[in-house]
Design an enzyme around this catalytic site. Sequence first.
Site, PDB file in Angstrom:
ATOM      1  N   ASP A 179     -19.917   2.362  21.532  1.00 50.04           N
ATOM      2  CA  ASP A 179     -18.199   2.568  22.095  1.00 50.04           C
ATOM      3  C   ASP A 179     -18.275   2.380  23.612  1.00 50.04           C
ATOM      4  OD1 ASP A 179     -15.679   3.981  22.291  1.00 50.04           O
ATOM      5  OD2 ASP A 179     -16.040   4.059  20.206  1.00 50.04           O
ATOM      6  N   HIS A 191     -12.140   6.763  25.214  1.00 45.87           N
ATOM      7  CA  HIS A 191     -12.446   6.317  23.736  1.00 45.87           C
ATOM      8  C   HIS A 191     -13.788   6.896  23.296  1.00 45.87           C
ATOM      9  CE1 HIS A 191     -12.817   3.594  20.523  1.00 45.87           C
ATOM     10  NE2 HIS A 191     -11.697   3.599  20.563  1.00 45.87           N
ATOM     11  N   SER A 229     -10.248   3.630  15.042  1.00 48.42           N
ATOM     12  CA  SER A 229     -11.418   4.312  15.750  1.00 48.42           C
ATOM     13  C   SER A 229     -11.438   5.659  15.742  1.00 48.42           C
ATOM     14  CB  SER A 229     -11.086   3.985  17.355  1.00 48.42           C
ATOM     15  OG  SER A 229     -11.235   2.807  17.570  1.00 48.42           O
TER      16      SER A 229
END
Length: 775
Positions: free
Chosen positions: A156, A226, A564
């Site tokens: 990620d 994220h 996600s």
Amino acid sequence: MKRTNLLSFLPFLVLLLLPHLGSKPILASEDVSSYVVYFGSHSHVGVITQDAMDRVRETHYDFLGSFTGSREIATDAIFYSYTKHINGFAAHLDHDLASAISKHPEVVSVFPNKALKLHTTRSWDFMGLEHNSYVPSSSIWRKARFGEDSIIANLDTGVWPESKSFSDEGLGPIPSRWKGICQNQKDATFHCNRKLIGARYFHKGYAAAVGPLNSSFDSPRDIDGHGSHTLSTPGGAFVPRANVFGQGNGTAKGGSPRARVAAYKVCWPPVKGNECYDADVLAAFDAAIHDGADVISVSLGGEPASFFKDSVAIGSFHAAKKGIVVVCSAGNSGPADSTVSNVAPWQITVGASTMDREFASNLILGNGKHYKGQSLAPSSLPHAKFYPIIAASDAKAKNVTASDAQLCKIGSLDPQKAKGKILVCLRGINGRVEKGRAVALAGGVGMVLENTNATGNDLTADPHVLPATQISFKDSLSLSRYISQTKKPIAHITPSRTVLGTKPAPVMAAFSSKGPSSVAPEILKPDITAPGVSVIAAYTGAVSPTNEKFDPRRLLFNAVSGTSMSCPHVSGIAGLLKTRYPSWSPAAIRSAIMTTATTMDDIPGPILNSTYMKATPFSFGAGHVRPNLAVNPGLVYDSGIKDYLNFLCSLGYNASQISVFSGKNFACSSRKASLYNLNYPSITVPNLSSSKVTVSRTVKNVGRPSTYTVRVNNPEGVSVAVKPTSLNFTKVGEQKTFKVTIAKRKGKVAKGYVFGDLVWSDKKHRVRSPIVVKL
């Protein structure tokens, strides 16, 4: 390459190829890009030493040098050598050279260093774990010690190590099998511990596409949010009083809250909407496999591609060979059909759905009508005070199109028309939070965000910069009528509040990508769905919750939506199962998760999509995940690397490529195997052209001795016969095979896909498999 056997042939290859190359190296072309050259598996035996990896790197230089006419040029061109489990390299090549290399018999594939995307919606359209029905029961999972023995790796944007979700309080020593590192040599502020046991960064593929990078890129630190969110969701520690602006308050925890976690930063600031590159993804997979991960969570993906030219498919295949579970997001390109990505049968592919918790912020009109909305805006309008409400297009600035004003783009609104009013903006194109900022800059006091027909009832709670709420498409039509038919329309937006036990839930998110797979329609994808809307998990301290530069706010936790977010929910469950059943294969873990899922919501009724129509397995796969049942599935559909290779043979992949891909002398069967016979927990027949198709499946008993009987829900226009109709198991590990014959019913039937299921039950366990047939 086999991979050391190439050494003995290199002098011969150089002599053979040089006469055809001429004196000028092919690399001299100005049309140079970056490519991945993939050779398949290594032939390392035992412990992989640094010396062995160095020798592999030298073979890569020699191999490319045999094409360029200069080993020095080849050494300069290669920026990654994959030396551990994945065999190949990434290099600056021109098209002609890449094409020439692709024809070499030792090469499985050559493909461009393509850009991939993170699968989060953020505050944009279509680009954790709290007190809700998903969270595993503590008592059921106590034997798994909340996943303490598992190591979860995340590909990620890195990690924010200061987050309390990565505290190592109460954890013992790092497992001795861990070989990873904390790559913080150029970032002294970054620290790992007994929880966050590893962190690496990979950006050479990104740099090959965007140009030279400055020193700020030399860190696994998350400056985007994220990565911290998607790593704390599967493996975050217990953190009390976690909330977003006071909403969703409770104890945050990962699916495997005592698991060890590792961050592999492969995604960087977006360039043309893309953040991650194939070359970096492969490098991270190679490292994570070698480091000792048990589960690899991948919340990113690209356009569906051939398995041999898909970095995530390649990386996850090598992981599966080592018994590592790879969980991937399905993508955020819904609600259109055939948009699902990450479709390899050795992956677990996860769609996104809502949970039974909302952040309500309702719209009240002057006529007394109430419309349900959602928001995480921390500010609110004065209690019960109503304001004029207008369509944003009616506040259009001069020389601006009505469309831009309707979308509330920055600079599209006239302050003289907007000041003191609530503006109604249309969802789409520009960021949802950005629309609110445009309203605020124009002097508006609040915003209502209208859904389109495509987004239907899909409501997302965003941390808006002014009082705002988002309403459904149906309610948007009613609101438009009220504004157009009322002389002085007024409205009020209620403050955000947390609502639990909402119905219906789960509902499929509009953004969640759907099947059928465009690469291998014989495999149902996605496999499963999990919570992916307004999920609260750890965040970075480097940016605001909106990720907008204009927003100065900082949060320890944030609510984010996307596949996600749903992917790491399943990664956390996989971590628990790996701890409870360390001998189970990745396929067995996937089977346990799929066959215990539910297709019902909490009303109860069938799971719906965002327009409140009945969803299908192309949205949710086997259904919504139920971790408390996955721990005791009764039977599992197991499979291994040989099964996947036979599947690739059936798809028509080149036999020599498959042999090189596998790293063994694998030969496709002389008798072509049926595409339908991969021992998968779902049955998909994308073309029932003949009168009937018979498929074979094998189930393994992982519970007590028992007798299972079958029940079939026939798809419309199809009859399904199972032989035998009962299976008697006398011991753990015993396997039984059954056949399923799928036939068209006589008479006229509608064309298209139809859906049913097959269930084995011993009255304690219910082992369900979706059946998908195209007539």
